[in-house]
Write a protein that holds these residues in place. Structure first.
Motif, mmCIF file in Angstrom:
data_model
loop_
_atom_site.group_PDB
_atom_site.id
_atom_site.type_symbol
_atom_site.label_atom_id
_atom_site.label_comp_id
_atom_site.label_asym_id
_atom_site.label_seq_id
_atom_site.Cartn_x
_atom_site.Cartn_y
_atom_site.Cartn_z
ATOM 1 N N LEU A 1 38.228 43.070 32.733
ATOM 2 C CA LEU A 1 37.026 43.351 31.948
ATOM 3 C C LEU A 1 36.693 42.145 31.086
ATOM 4 O O LEU A 1 37.588 41.472 30.570
ATOM 5 N N PRO A 2 35.391 41.885 30.902
ATOM 6 C CA PRO A 2 35.019 40.783 30.013
ATOM 7 C C PRO A 2 35.381 41.130 28.575
ATOM 8 O O PRO A 2 35.465 42.302 28.210
ATOM 9 N N SER A 3 35.579 40.111 27.769
ATOM 10 C CA SER A 3 35.941 40.340 26.367
ATOM 11 C C SER A 3 34.778 40.935 25.574
ATOM 12 O O SER A 3 34.965 41.406 24.460
ATOM 13 N N VAL A 4 33.579 40.932 26.146
ATOM 14 C CA VAL A 4 32.389 41.493 25.513
ATOM 15 C C VAL A 4 31.761 42.487 26.494
ATOM 16 O O VAL A 4 31.670 42.219 27.687
ATOM 17 N N SER A 5 31.348 43.631 25.966
ATOM 18 C CA SER A 5 30.615 44.587 26.799
ATOM 19 C C SER A 5 29.213 44.762 26.228
ATOM 20 O O SER A 5 28.962 44.411 25.081
ATOM 21 N N LEU A 6 28.334 45.299 27.040
ATOM 22 C CA LEU A 6 26.975 45.594 26.576
ATOM 23 C C LEU A 6 26.902 47.081 26.258
ATOM 24 O O LEU A 6 26.992 47.923 27.151
ATOM 25 N N GLY A 7 26.777 47.391 24.951
ATOM 26 C CA GLY A 7 26.672 48.775 24.511
ATOM 27 C C GLY A 7 25.233 49.253 24.574
ATOM 28 O O GLY A 7 24.323 48.555 24.132
ATOM 29 N N TRP A 8 25.031 50.430 25.097
ATOM 30 C CA TRP A 8 23.679 50.964 25.298
ATOM 31 C C TRP A 8 23.281 51.979 24.233
ATOM 32 O O TRP A 8 22.223 52.568 24.301
ATOM 33 N N TYR B 1 30.177 33.338 36.078
ATOM 34 C CA TYR B 1 31.602 33.496 35.771
ATOM 35 C C TYR B 1 32.266 32.181 35.373
ATOM 36 O O TYR B 1 33.466 32.140 35.167
ATOM 37 N N SER B 2 31.498 31.129 35.260
ATOM 38 C CA SER B 2 32.098 29.840 34.892
ATOM 39 C C SER B 2 31.577 29.346 33.545
ATOM 40 O O SER B 2 31.651 28.168 33.246
ATOM 41 N N ASN B 3 31.074 30.274 32.722
ATOM 42 C CA ASN B 3 30.516 29.872 31.428
ATOM 43 C C ASN B 3 31.506 30.030 30.282
ATOM 44 O O ASN B 3 31.144 29.894 29.124
ATOM 45 N N GLY B 4 32.750 30.336 30.581
ATOM 46 C CA GLY B 4 33.770 30.411 29.548
ATOM 47 C C GLY B 4 34.069 31.809 29.034
ATOM 48 O O GLY B 4 34.957 31.966 28.199
ATOM 49 N N ILE B 5 33.353 32.835 29.503
ATOM 50 C CA ILE B 5 33.655 34.186 29.025
ATOM 51 C C ILE B 5 35.062 34.567 29.484
ATOM 52 O O ILE B 5 35.463 34.265 30.605
ATOM 53 N N GLN B 6 35.808 35.167 28.597
ATOM 54 C CA GLN B 6 37.178 35.553 28.906
ATOM 55 C C GLN B 6 37.213 36.947 29.503
ATOM 56 O O GLN B 6 36.485 37.845 29.064
ATOM 57 N N PHE B 7 38.061 37.113 30.496
ATOM 58 C CA PHE B 7 38.302 38.425 31.096
ATOM 59 C C PHE B 7 39.744 38.804 30.801
ATOM 60 O O PHE B 7 40.629 37.950 30.785
ATOM 61 N N ARG B 8 39.951 40.084 30.546
ATOM 62 C CA ARG B 8 41.285 40.584 30.229
ATOM 63 C C ARG B 8 41.634 41.736 31.162
ATOM 64 O O ARG B 8 40.775 42.547 31.500
ATOM 65 N N ARG B 9 42.903 41.787 31.532
ATOM 66 C CA ARG B 9 43.384 42.854 32.404
ATOM 67 C C ARG B 9 43.420 44.162 31.617
ATOM 68 O O ARG B 9 43.871 44.204 30.479
ATOM 69 N N CYS B 10 42.949 45.218 32.230
ATOM 70 C CA CYS B 10 42.902 46.533 31.594
ATOM 71 C C CYS B 10 44.160 47.313 31.969
ATOM 72 O O CYS B 10 44.274 47.844 33.085
ATOM 73 N N GLY B 11 45.113 47.341 31.058
ATOM 74 C CA GLY B 11 46.359 48.064 31.305
ATOM 75 C C GLY B 11 47.055 47.573 32.562
ATOM 76 O O GLY B 11 47.086 46.384 32.851
ATOM 77 N N LYS B 12 47.572 48.513 33.330
ATOM 78 C CA LYS B 12 48.274 48.174 34.570
ATOM 79 C C LYS B 12 47.375 48.359 35.791
ATOM 80 O O LYS B 12 47.833 48.238 36.913
ATOM 81 N N SER B 13 46.109 48.636 35.563
ATOM 82 C CA SER B 13 45.186 48.956 36.658
ATOM 83 C C SER B 13 44.806 47.753 37.515
ATOM 84 O O SER B 13 44.411 47.907 38.649
ATOM 85 N N GLY B 14 44.885 46.564 36.944
ATOM 86 C CA GLY B 14 44.439 45.385 37.667
ATOM 87 C C GLY B 14 42.973 45.072 37.439
ATOM 88 O O GLY B 14 42.485 44.020 37.842
#
Length: 122
Positions: A27-34, A11-24
């Motif tokens: 989520l990372p700015s990148v997801s792994l799509g399967w 979690y200290s490698n610079g990846i950005q996390f963003r709040r998802c709506g009002k839920s708190g």
């Protein structure tokens, strides 16, 4: 493969996390799509390396669906196996998203209703 110990610096490698709506939820700015990445024709150990690499770099959002594979459903089965083999101790760090979809139904606004999704999940 040996027991998996994720990168302590994930979690200290610079990846950005963003709040998802009002839920708190963060989520990372990148997801792994399967989609088509974790089908039956893919080698489990190679797929496992991909997931471990992603998690080691702070990617905690896994994007799945009941028709991802091929064959449909295989990606979710592989996720279950990886949870058992590697990720169970870190479940509280993961955001696993899945969708219910049927290839047999025409895609319209009315066919993607809560009722149909609940029915597909049963």
């Amino acid at each position: 493969m040996q027991n998996y110990l994720p990168n302590e610096e994930r979690y200290s490698n610079g990846i950005q996390f963003r709040r998802c709506g009002k839920s708190g939820i963060l989520l990372p700015s990148v997801s792994l799509g399967w989609w088509h990445n974790f089908g039956a024709e893919n080698d489990y150990d190679h797929c496992r390396e991909i997931v471990r690499y992603a998690f080691d770099h702070g990617i905690t959002h896994m994007d799945l669906a009941n028709n991802y594979g091929p064959p449909p459903g295989h990606a979710e089965e592989m996720m279950g196996r990886m949870m058992q083999d590697d990720l169970r101790p870190y479940r509280d760090e993961l955001f696993i998203a899945s969708k219910a979809f049927s290839m047999r139904l025409p895609i319209t606004v009315t066919s993607v209703s809560t009722g149909r999704c609940m029915s597909a999940a049963q």
